[in-house]
Design a protein around this motif. Structure first.
Motif, PDB file in Angstrom:
ATOM      1  N   VAL A 160      99.617  53.008  -9.163  1.00 46.07           N
ATOM      2  CA  VAL A 160      99.125  54.382  -9.240  1.00 46.07           C
ATOM      3  C   VAL A 160      99.085  54.977  -7.835  1.00 46.07           C
ATOM      4  O   VAL A 160      98.620  54.341  -6.901  1.00 46.07           O
ATOM      5  CB  VAL A 160      97.710  54.421  -9.854  1.00 46.07           C
ATOM      6  CG1 VAL A 160      97.148  55.825  -9.839  1.00 46.07           C
ATOM      7  CG2 VAL A 160      97.729  53.871 -11.265  1.00 46.07           C
ATOM      8  N   GLU A 195      92.200  66.264  -8.066  1.00 50.76           N
ATOM      9  CA  GLU A 195      92.749  64.923  -7.905  1.00 50.76           C
ATOM     10  C   GLU A 195      93.840  64.734  -8.945  1.00 50.76           C
ATOM     11  O   GLU A 195      93.671  65.074 -10.110  1.00 50.76           O
ATOM     12  CB  GLU A 195      91.653  63.880  -8.116  1.00 50.76           C
ATOM     13  CG  GLU A 195      92.146  62.466  -8.087  1.00 50.76           C
ATOM     14  CD  GLU A 195      91.037  61.468  -8.377  1.00 50.76           C
ATOM     15  OE1 GLU A 195      91.341  60.467  -9.021  1.00 50.76           O
ATOM     16  OE2 GLU A 195      89.887  61.700  -7.967  1.00 50.76           O
ATOM     17  N   SER A 239      96.509  61.715 -10.350  1.00 47.10           N
ATOM     18  CA  SER A 239      96.955  60.332 -10.308  1.00 47.10           C
ATOM     19  C   SER A 239      98.290  60.236 -11.021  1.00 47.10           C
ATOM     20  O   SER A 239      98.469  60.790 -12.094  1.00 47.10           O
ATOM     21  CB  SER A 239      95.954  59.408 -11.014  1.00 47.10           C
ATOM     22  OG  SER A 239      94.758  59.382 -10.291  1.00 47.10           O
ATOM     23  N   ASP A 272     100.819  57.592 -12.632  1.00 44.85           N
ATOM     24  CA  ASP A 272     100.939  56.228 -13.113  1.00 44.85           C
ATOM     25  C   ASP A 272     102.413  55.880 -13.217  1.00 44.85           C
ATOM     26  O   ASP A 272     103.157  56.497 -13.975  1.00 44.85           O
ATOM     27  CB  ASP A 272     100.262  56.099 -14.487  1.00 44.85           C
ATOM     28  CG  ASP A 272      99.851  54.684 -14.801  1.00 44.85           C
ATOM     29  OD1 ASP A 272     100.121  53.786 -13.988  1.00 44.85           O
ATOM     30  OD2 ASP A 272      99.255  54.475 -15.870  1.00 44.85           O
ATOM     31  N   THR A 303      97.452  58.244  -6.024  1.00 46.64           N
ATOM     32  CA  THR A 303      96.502  59.331  -6.221  1.00 46.64           C
ATOM     33  C   THR A 303      96.661  60.325  -5.080  1.00 46.64           C
ATOM     34  O   THR A 303      96.721  59.925  -3.915  1.00 46.64           O
ATOM     35  CB  THR A 303      95.056  58.799  -6.247  1.00 46.64           C
ATOM     36  OG1 THR A 303      94.926  57.853  -7.316  1.00 46.64           O
ATOM     37  CG2 THR A 303      94.056  59.926  -6.452  1.00 46.64           C
ATOM     38  N   TYR A 304      96.779  61.608  -5.427  1.00 47.22           N
ATOM     39  CA  TYR A 304      96.860  62.662  -4.423  1.00 47.22           C
ATOM     40  C   TYR A 304      95.614  63.533  -4.544  1.00 47.22           C
ATOM     41  O   TYR A 304      95.300  64.002  -5.626  1.00 47.22           O
ATOM     42  CB  TYR A 304      98.080  63.560  -4.645  1.00 47.22           C
ATOM     43  CG  TYR A 304      99.407  62.884  -4.461  1.00 47.22           C
ATOM     44  CD1 TYR A 304     100.156  62.492  -5.553  1.00 47.22           C
ATOM     45  CD2 TYR A 304      99.914  62.653  -3.200  1.00 47.22           C
ATOM     46  CE1 TYR A 304     101.389  61.887  -5.386  1.00 47.22           C
ATOM     47  CE2 TYR A 304     101.145  62.048  -3.025  1.00 47.22           C
ATOM     48  CZ  TYR A 304     101.876  61.665  -4.116  1.00 47.22           C
ATOM     49  OH  TYR A 304     103.094  61.057  -3.956  1.00 47.22           O
ATOM     50  N   TYR A 305      94.902  63.721  -3.453  1.00 44.25           N
ATOM     51  CA  TYR A 305      93.814  64.689  -3.407  1.00 44.25           C
ATOM     52  C   TYR A 305      94.398  65.986  -2.851  1.00 44.25           C
ATOM     53  O   TYR A 305      94.922  66.002  -1.735  1.00 44.25           O
ATOM     54  CB  TYR A 305      92.672  64.190  -2.515  1.00 44.25           C
ATOM     55  CG  TYR A 305      91.929  63.031  -3.117  1.00 44.25           C
ATOM     56  CD1 TYR A 305      90.973  63.241  -4.106  1.00 44.25           C
ATOM     57  CD2 TYR A 305      92.194  61.740  -2.717  1.00 44.25           C
ATOM     58  CE1 TYR A 305      90.298  62.178  -4.672  1.00 44.25           C
ATOM     59  CE2 TYR A 305      91.521  60.666  -3.283  1.00 44.25           C
ATOM     60  CZ  TYR A 305      90.576  60.893  -4.255  1.00 44.25           C
ATOM     61  OH  TYR A 305      89.911  59.830  -4.820  1.00 44.25           O
TER      62      TYR A 305
END
Length: 90
Positions: free
Chosen positions: A18, A2, A4, A6, A20-22
């Motif tokens: 933010v 994961e 994130s 910011d 977030t990329y999985y």
């Protein structure tokens, strides 16, 4: 994995929040090819109306992550909908 990102906080003329990329590494044994499955979560992100930035808005496959000294970012490249997306600053 994961990641994130910011962004700049509390500036109405700039994107903020933010992203977030999985990221999941995938490999097809028969084709002998690998890729990165990317799922963006944008619930904590607010796009700027005046100065929008390019963000991945839906699940995609990308070919690699590179270090782009010129742009100053690690980038997801060879993605399905766009050649590249800024990931995190260097």
């Amino acid at each position: 994995m994961e990641i994130s990102v910011d962004l700049l906080p509390d500036q109405s003329d700039k994107p903020r929040g933010v992203i977030t990329y999985y990221l999941t590494s995938k490999y097809d044994e028969k084709a002998k090819e690998g890729w990165i499955e990317v799922v963006p979560i944008l619930s904590g992100f607010k796009q700027s109306q005046d100065n929008p930035i390019s963000v991945m808005e839906s699940r995609q496959q990308c070919g690699s992550i590179i270090r782009d000294e010129e742009r100053g970012y690690y980038m997801l490249t060879e993605c399905f909908h766009q050649w590249g997306y800024n990931l995190i600053p260097l």
